[in-house]
Scaffold this motif. Structure first.
Motif, PDB file in Angstrom:
ATOM      1  N   SER A  38       0.829  -1.212   0.000  1.00 46.00           N
ATOM      2  CA  SER A  38       0.000   0.000   0.000  1.00 46.00           C
ATOM      3  C   SER A  38       0.865   1.263   0.000  1.00 46.00           C
ATOM      4  O   SER A  38       0.798   2.103   0.891  1.00 46.00           O
ATOM      5  CB  SER A  38      -0.932   0.013   1.226  1.00 46.00           C
ATOM      6  OG  SER A  38      -1.821  -1.082   1.195  1.00 46.00           O
ATOM      7  N   PHE A  39       1.671   1.375  -1.039  1.00 42.62           N
ATOM      8  CA  PHE A  39       2.664   2.448  -1.097  1.00 42.62           C
ATOM      9  C   PHE A  39       2.071   3.844  -0.927  1.00 42.62           C
ATOM     10  O   PHE A  39       2.710   4.743  -0.405  1.00 42.62           O
ATOM     11  CB  PHE A  39       3.394   2.407  -2.443  1.00 42.62           C
ATOM     12  CG  PHE A  39       4.391   1.297  -2.551  1.00 42.62           C
ATOM     13  CD1 PHE A  39       4.289   0.362  -3.558  1.00 42.62           C
ATOM     14  CD2 PHE A  39       5.422   1.177  -1.636  1.00 42.62           C
ATOM     15  CE1 PHE A  39       5.205  -0.665  -3.666  1.00 42.62           C
ATOM     16  CE2 PHE A  39       6.342   0.165  -1.736  1.00 42.62           C
ATOM     17  CZ  PHE A  39       6.241  -0.774  -2.758  1.00 42.62           C
ATOM     18  N   PHE A  40       0.868   4.016  -1.388  1.00 42.36           N
ATOM     19  CA  PHE A  40       0.334   5.373  -1.458  1.00 42.36           C
ATOM     20  C   PHE A  40      -0.486   5.743  -0.230  1.00 42.36           C
ATOM     21  O   PHE A  40      -1.196   6.732  -0.229  1.00 42.36           O
ATOM     22  CB  PHE A  40      -0.483   5.533  -2.736  1.00 42.36           C
ATOM     23  CG  PHE A  40       0.310   5.191  -3.960  1.00 42.36           C
ATOM     24  CD1 PHE A  40       1.360   6.000  -4.360  1.00 42.36           C
ATOM     25  CD2 PHE A  40       0.027   4.052  -4.689  1.00 42.36           C
ATOM     26  CE1 PHE A  40       2.115   5.685  -5.481  1.00 42.36           C
ATOM     27  CE2 PHE A  40       0.781   3.729  -5.809  1.00 42.36           C
ATOM     28  CZ  PHE A  40       1.824   4.539  -6.208  1.00 42.36           C
ATOM     29  N   ASP A  41      -0.370   4.960   0.821  1.00 39.52           N
ATOM     30  CA  ASP A  41      -1.056   5.252   2.071  1.00 39.52           C
ATOM     31  C   ASP A  41       0.001   5.527   3.140  1.00 39.52           C
ATOM     32  O   ASP A  41       0.512   4.604   3.785  1.00 39.52           O
ATOM     33  CB  ASP A  41      -1.948   4.078   2.474  1.00 39.52           C
ATOM     34  CG  ASP A  41      -2.724   4.353   3.754  1.00 39.52           C
ATOM     35  OD1 ASP A  41      -2.534   5.439   4.336  1.00 39.52           O
ATOM     36  OD2 ASP A  41      -3.500   3.481   4.174  1.00 39.52           O
ATOM     37  N   PRO A  42       0.385   6.786   3.337  1.00 40.50           N
ATOM     38  CA  PRO A  42       1.469   7.098   4.286  1.00 40.50           C
ATOM     39  C   PRO A  42       1.165   6.687   5.716  1.00 40.50           C
ATOM     40  O   PRO A  42       2.075   6.502   6.517  1.00 40.50           O
ATOM     41  CB  PRO A  42       1.628   8.619   4.160  1.00 40.50           C
ATOM     42  CG  PRO A  42       0.336   9.111   3.577  1.00 40.50           C
ATOM     43  CD  PRO A  42      -0.164   8.004   2.709  1.00 40.50           C
ATOM     44  N   THR A  43      -0.104   6.511   6.047  1.00 44.66           N
ATOM     45  CA  THR A  43      -0.453   6.132   7.414  1.00 44.66           C
ATOM     46  C   THR A  43      -0.045   4.698   7.721  1.00 44.66           C
ATOM     47  O   THR A  43       0.001   4.299   8.889  1.00 44.66           O
ATOM     48  CB  THR A  43      -1.970   6.284   7.655  1.00 44.66           C
ATOM     49  OG1 THR A  43      -2.680   5.366   6.800  1.00 44.66           O
ATOM     50  CG2 THR A  43      -2.421   7.706   7.348  1.00 44.66           C
ATOM     51  N   ARG A  44       0.261   3.908   6.682  1.00 45.78           N
ATOM     52  CA  ARG A  44       0.607   2.502   6.895  1.00 45.78           C
ATOM     53  C   ARG A  44       2.106   2.233   6.753  1.00 45.78           C
ATOM     54  O   ARG A  44       2.538   1.101   6.890  1.00 45.78           O
ATOM     55  CB  ARG A  44      -0.165   1.623   5.908  1.00 45.78           C
ATOM     56  CG  ARG A  44      -1.674   1.726   6.055  1.00 45.78           C
ATOM     57  CD  ARG A  44      -2.385   0.687   5.218  1.00 45.78           C
ATOM     58  NE  ARG A  44      -2.020  -0.668   5.638  1.00 45.78           N
ATOM     59  CZ  ARG A  44      -2.505  -1.768   5.066  1.00 45.78           C
ATOM     60  NH1 ARG A  44      -3.375  -1.665   4.078  1.00 45.78           N
ATOM     61  NH2 ARG A  44      -2.138  -2.964   5.478  1.00 45.78           N
ATOM     62  N   ARG A  45       2.909   3.267   6.459  1.00 46.89           N
ATOM     63  CA  ARG A  45       4.320   3.036   6.196  1.00 46.89           C
ATOM     64  C   ARG A  45       5.044   2.470   7.425  1.00 46.89           C
ATOM     65  O   ARG A  45       5.878   1.568   7.301  1.00 46.89           O
ATOM     66  CB  ARG A  45       4.990   4.320   5.727  1.00 46.89           C
ATOM     67  CG  ARG A  45       6.369   4.100   5.110  1.00 46.89           C
ATOM     68  CD  ARG A  45       6.882   5.356   4.428  1.00 46.89           C
ATOM     69  NE  ARG A  45       8.203   5.152   3.832  1.00 46.89           N
ATOM     70  CZ  ARG A  45       8.422   4.766   2.593  1.00 46.89           C
ATOM     71  NH1 ARG A  45       7.391   4.506   1.805  1.00 46.89           N
ATOM     72  NH2 ARG A  45       9.649   4.611   2.122  1.00 46.89           N
ATOM     73  N   ALA A  46       4.718   2.972   8.614  1.00 49.82           N
ATOM     74  CA  ALA A  46       5.389   2.486   9.819  1.00 49.82           C
ATOM     75  C   ALA A  46       5.078   1.015  10.068  1.00 49.82           C
ATOM     76  O   ALA A  46       5.975   0.217  10.367  1.00 49.82           O
ATOM     77  CB  ALA A  46       4.978   3.328  11.027  1.00 49.82           C
ATOM     78  N   SER A  47       3.815   0.633   9.937  1.00 50.29           N
ATOM     79  CA  SER A  47       3.456  -0.769  10.173  1.00 50.29           C
ATOM     80  C   SER A  47       4.051  -1.669   9.092  1.00 50.29           C
ATOM     81  O   SER A  47       4.427  -2.814   9.370  1.00 50.29           O
ATOM     82  CB  SER A  47       1.935  -0.930  10.211  1.00 50.29           C
ATOM     83  OG  SER A  47       1.338  -0.577   8.977  1.00 50.29           O
ATOM     84  N   THR A  48       4.161  -1.149   7.868  1.00 57.54           N
ATOM     85  CA  THR A  48       4.792  -1.927   6.802  1.00 57.54           C
ATOM     86  C   THR A  48       6.258  -2.175   7.115  1.00 57.54           C
ATOM     87  O   THR A  48       6.770  -3.292   6.943  1.00 57.54           O
ATOM     88  CB  THR A  48       4.658  -1.192   5.452  1.00 57.54           C
ATOM     89  OG1 THR A  48       3.280  -1.025   5.135  1.00 57.54           O
ATOM     90  CG2 THR A  48       5.326  -1.986   4.333  1.00 57.54           C
ATOM     91  N   ARG A  49       6.956  -1.153   7.603  1.00 62.78           N
ATOM     92  CA  ARG A  49       8.363  -1.318   7.979  1.00 62.78           C
ATOM     93  C   ARG A  49       8.510  -2.368   9.078  1.00 62.78           C
ATOM     94  O   ARG A  49       9.438  -3.183   9.056  1.00 62.78           O
ATOM     95  CB  ARG A  49       8.951   0.015   8.434  1.00 62.78           C
ATOM     96  CG  ARG A  49       9.223   1.001   7.305  1.00 62.78           C
ATOM     97  CD  ARG A  49      10.153   2.110   7.779  1.00 62.78           C
ATOM     98  NE  ARG A  49       9.581   2.867   8.881  1.00 62.78           N
ATOM     99  CZ  ARG A  49       8.960   4.026   8.747  1.00 62.78           C
ATOM    100  NH1 ARG A  49       8.807   4.554   7.545  1.00 62.78           N
ATOM    101  NH2 ARG A  49       8.491   4.663   9.804  1.00 62.78           N
ATOM    102  N   GLU A  50       7.616  -2.347  10.048  1.00 68.35           N
ATOM    103  CA  GLU A  50       7.690  -3.321  11.137  1.00 68.35           C
ATOM    104  C   GLU A  50       7.479  -4.743  10.614  1.00 68.35           C
ATOM    105  O   GLU A  50       8.166  -5.680  11.042  1.00 68.35           O
ATOM    106  CB  GLU A  50       6.647  -2.986  12.200  1.00 68.35           C
ATOM    107  CG  GLU A  50       6.933  -1.693  12.962  1.00 68.35           C
ATOM    108  CD  GLU A  50       5.784  -1.284  13.864  1.00 68.35           C
ATOM    109  OE1 GLU A  50       4.804  -2.057  13.954  1.00 68.35           O
ATOM    110  OE2 GLU A  50       5.851  -0.200  14.471  1.00 68.35           O
ATOM    111  N   SER A  51       6.533  -4.896   9.712  1.00 65.45           N
ATOM    112  CA  SER A  51       6.280  -6.221   9.127  1.00 65.45           C
ATOM    113  C   SER A  51       7.481  -6.696   8.327  1.00 65.45           C
ATOM    114  O   SER A  51       7.861  -7.875   8.370  1.00 65.45           O
ATOM    115  CB  SER A  51       5.042  -6.171   8.230  1.00 65.45           C
ATOM    116  OG  SER A  51       3.881  -5.842   8.966  1.00 65.45           O
ATOM    117  N   ILE A  52       8.099  -5.780   7.585  1.00 61.56           N
ATOM    118  CA  ILE A  52       9.270  -6.133   6.791  1.00 61.56           C
ATOM    119  C   ILE A  52      10.434  -6.510   7.704  1.00 61.56           C
ATOM    120  O   ILE A  52      11.156  -7.494   7.445  1.00 61.56           O
ATOM    121  CB  ILE A  52       9.644  -4.980   5.846  1.00 61.56           C
ATOM    122  CG1 ILE A  52       8.636  -4.923   4.687  1.00 61.56           C
ATOM    123  CG2 ILE A  52      11.067  -5.125   5.316  1.00 61.56           C
ATOM    124  CD1 ILE A  52       8.846  -3.773   3.734  1.00 61.56           C
TER     125      ILE A  52
END
Length: 362
Positions: A51-65
């Protein structure tokens, strides 16, 4: 139609010849044969919605990665930005080349050496030191077509098949999309370690990208063979898609300290991310490259498309300074990537022994 001597050495021709036993040079030694009764649940690979275009999810994406890179060195991504129609198109083009193109036409693109561009079968031959018979090398049960796609100075579509008609255009478009995705992923992986987004890509430098379409014909004795022997990729990051036939396995360390081969479930709309050896070195072992292999199938052919992103051979790779301190000293010696590649092709893959060779004594 008569097939030339070179054509008879292709795995696809062997599979179509009706043989009931695999030739000795494809039989794995006992310690590397797949053990089907120990296969685990194929749904364990982490699945991350970018979900690249949703800045509100970038932190949770980093944690998952971060979790996936620590625990697996591999994960699926969806909402990755690559058109799903393009994923289908390159799978379709690759399958058409292998299944519909006559052997004499395929052999027009035959490659002469393991690392050269074109149509081949023997990229990962390795010596078996534990056998006393006459078989000096164990071969993979697969054919492949390797494309040199980036930098653009390496890209020459005239070296790629003309059949089907959209093959060359599809590979070129796929190459461009995979580069963009690799850059996005390396940025997220860097950020997941608290590094600046460009850190890993800066260490790698300009991408040297290859796209390998692999075709695994049905095998009469899948318990004796491997479609692709165990190894970790030597570059920075690999992006892979599959068709709907299971076959790819990754090695996962268990809570009990033991390792298990986990079958990766094919997902038509996802891209599988595999961390490679240079990223393990750059991250000073915080994230480990993924050891993987391919098993064979007695009934169905399988196709995969792997896109490799590597440094130039002149680039020196070392752990980034931000991840080194008194409590966490450098774990790997500096290595010139070209020397690493030479070692890999000289020694053979054999799991992760090539990166183990650059680990510093503690």
């Amino acid at each position: 139609m008569e097939v030339s001597e070179e054509g008879t050495r292709r795995v696809q021709h062997l599979a179509q010849s009706g043989l009931s036993r695999v030739p000795p040079e494809y039989i794995q030694p006992l310690h590397t044969r797949p053990l089907f009764h120990t296969r685990t649940d194929p749904r364990n690979i982490p699945l991350i919605d970018l979900s690249f275009f949703d800045p509100t999810r970038r932190a949770s994406t980093r944690e998952s990665i971060a979790s996936a890179c620590r625990d697996w060195g591999a994960f699926h991504v969806t909402n990755h930005g690559v058109p799903l129609s393009l994923l289908d198109a390159i799978r379709r083009a690759g399958r058409a080349f292998f299944t519909e193109c006559p052997m004499p036409e395929k052999l027009r693109y035959a490659c002469s050496t393991a690392a050269s561009e074109g149509y081949g079968s023997k990229m990962l031959a390795t010596s078996d030191q534990q056998q006393d018979d006459a078989v000096a090398h164990i071969l993979d049960w697969r054919d492949y077509f390797d494309h040199h796609t980036l930098p653009l100075s390496r890209r020459n579509p005239d070296r790629w098949p003309e059949f089907p008609p959209d093959y060359r255009d599809t590979v070129a478009r796929y190459s461009d999309e995979m580069k963009i995705l690799a850059q996005k992923l390396l940025a997220l992986i860097s950020e997941s370690l608290g590094l600046r987004a460009s850190c890993i890509e800066d260490a790698v430098g300009e991408f040297y990208q290859n796209i390998t379409i692999s075709f695994y014909p049905p095998c009469p004795e899948p318990d004796l063979t491997l479609g692709l022997q165990s190894h970790s990729d030597i570059g920075a990051i690999s992006l892979l898609i599959q068709d709907d036939v299971e076959g790819l396995q990754v090695l996962k360390s268990g809570d009990d300290g033991g390792d298990k081969w986990v079958t990766v479930e094919p997902l038509s709309d996802a891209v599988l991310v595999l961390l490679a050896d240079q990223t393990e070195i750059i991250t000073n072992g915080r994230y480990r490259s993924c050891e993987h292999r391919a098993i064979t199938n007695p009934d169905r052919a399988r196709l995969s498309v792997a896109t490799f992103h590597d440094p130039a051979k002149t680039v020196k790779i070392s752990p980034v300074s931000e991840l080194i301190d008194e409590s966490s000293p450098a774990k790997y010696r500096d290595v010139v990537y070209g020397d690493y590649v030479f070692s890999w092709y000289t020694k053979g893959p054999e799991g992760k022994r090539n990166i183990d060779a650059v680990v510093l004594d503690s």
